[in-house]
Design an enzyme around this catalytic site. Sequence first.
Site, short mmCIF file in Angstrom:
data_model
loop_
_atom_site.label_atom_id
_atom_site.label_comp_id
_atom_site.label_asym_id
_atom_site.label_seq_id
_atom_site.Cartn_x
_atom_site.Cartn_y
_atom_site.Cartn_z
N ARG A 86 0.91 -1.13 -0.02
CA ARG A 86 -0.02 -0.11 0.05
C ARG A 86 0.74 1.09 0.12
O ARG A 86 2.08 1.19 0.05
CB ARG A 86 -0.79 -0.06 1.41
CG ARG A 86 -0.43 -0.62 2.61
CD ARG A 86 0.60 0.01 3.19
NE ARG A 86 0.39 1.40 3.26
CZ ARG A 86 1.68 2.39 3.64
NH1 ARG A 86 2.67 1.98 3.91
NH2 ARG A 86 1.09 3.54 3.74
N GLY A 87 0.13 2.28 -0.27
CA GLY A 87 1.16 3.58 -0.33
C GLY A 87 1.07 3.92 -1.58
O GLY A 87 1.26 3.03 -2.69
N ARG A 129 -7.74 -0.47 -6.65
CA ARG A 129 -7.98 0.67 -5.55
C ARG A 129 -8.02 2.05 -6.26
O ARG A 129 -7.30 2.32 -7.03
CB ARG A 129 -6.69 0.74 -4.52
CG ARG A 129 -6.51 -0.36 -3.78
CD ARG A 129 -5.60 -0.33 -2.48
NE ARG A 129 -6.08 0.72 -1.56
CZ ARG A 129 -5.39 1.23 -0.55
NH1 ARG A 129 -4.02 1.03 -0.64
NH2 ARG A 129 -5.98 1.99 0.32
N GLN A 178 -2.05 2.43 10.13
CA GLN A 178 -0.82 2.30 9.43
C GLN A 178 0.46 3.08 10.22
O GLN A 178 1.44 2.91 9.99
CB GLN A 178 -0.88 3.07 8.24
CG GLN A 178 -1.64 2.13 6.91
CD GLN A 178 -3.01 2.65 6.83
OE1 GLN A 178 -3.70 2.85 7.78
NE2 GLN A 178 -3.59 2.57 5.58
N ASP A 215 -2.00 10.66 -1.82
CA ASP A 215 -2.41 9.53 -2.74
C ASP A 215 -2.72 10.35 -4.07
O ASP A 215 -2.88 9.75 -5.12
CB ASP A 215 -3.67 8.67 -2.03
CG ASP A 215 -3.01 8.02 -0.82
OD1 ASP A 215 -3.27 8.60 0.14
OD2 ASP A 215 -2.74 6.93 -1.14
N ASN A 259 -5.66 12.33 1.08
CA ASN A 259 -4.62 11.51 1.80
C ASN A 259 -5.64 10.84 2.61
O ASN A 259 -6.74 11.06 2.77
CB ASN A 259 -3.66 12.47 2.47
CG ASN A 259 -2.43 11.56 3.18
OD1 ASN A 259 -2.15 10.74 2.48
ND2 ASN A 259 -2.36 11.88 4.08
#
Length: 366
Positions: free
Chosen positions: A53-54, A90, A203, A244, A254
């Site tokens: 992720r990220g 996503r 996270q 993001d 974000n």
Amino acid sequence: MDDSRFTHRTVWLEPDGRTVGILDQTRLPFETVNVALKTSTDAEIAIRDMLVRGAPLIGAVGAYGLALALAEDASDTGLAAAYDRLHATRPTAINLRWALDDVRARVAGLAPTARVDAAYARAREIADEDVAINRAIGENAFGLIETRHKAVGGNRPVNILTHCNAGFLATVGWGTALAGIFMAHARGLPVHVWVDETRPRSQGAYLTAWELREAGVPHTVIADNAGGHLMQHGQVDMCIVGTDRVAANGDVCNKIGTYLKALAAFDNGVPFYVALPYPTIDWRVADGVRDIPIEERSPTEVTQVRGRLPDGAVADVTVIEGSAAANPAFDVTPGRLVTGLITERGVCVASGEGLRGLYPERAAAE
Ligand SMILES: CSC[C@H]1O[C@H](OP(=O)(O)O)[C@H](O)[C@@H]1O
């Protein structure tokens, strides 16, 4: 500085030149488990279920996922189907679409027999470019931290609040929001990081705290609701977060809760910075608050918490029973609440003019 501590630990190509290795981030910080992605479906699941992720990292894994898909079916139909499957994993981080578009453009004009090697080559370039970009972001962020250190007297650590995880685990290397913090610590500039736990997937508590522990950076994990109080009482000198997707007008998408931190920072005169690489800019979106799609994830991420039981086993525990739960995974902070965008090319105002000043060619091309 030794890059290796902060690079190539999230995604890599195995010696067979086809299998893609990843660190399974759903197991951190309790266990360190690597996973081998051998098919495009493996890559889809890894992104969708957040083993990786990220924004920059899911872009790199998406690129490798397209290469894995072309090894299965290199036809035009196969390419189109794989693009759609990976893109659907996503919806919010623009880096996934950016990377899939980039690889597709690189291979579409080639004979199917040449597509697999070209896709893997481009995926490797995207991964390596991310490390270089984030190192540059880190240098620009370090300059801001150094300036802030002088502004607060130069005789104590700079207290930096961050939200979610934008460290090397969110990228192929260095991270974005954490890159400058790692550099400051390594260069002897004293910093202390307030780490928002970042519910519901934590996270911050699971990943950012793990990274900072590994690097020896002083930090304190806090409840998501504590940041405003700390800012009100002069405990936060600056905020640095990742993103993001940044809209063409400078609005910043974000992890959920970022908007609330930006409001508290604005109300208390705390500089609020957002770190991002150029693939995170979506020039096609004119108004981020209005147009950026916000991923709605499973309510179980809210009703359950992963942790270590007294006997040492790691388990998911239900903490909310019998009630509905909602789980919007991101929010959008208007650019007016952002002090500056930290990119690989420098720092700019969070506005269309600021972004076009740093990327004149990109604005024209989009
Ligand atoms: C450098 S991008 C980091 C960004 O991605 C995270 O989202 P997720 O963990 O759901 O992929 C979060 O929004 C971070 O700020």
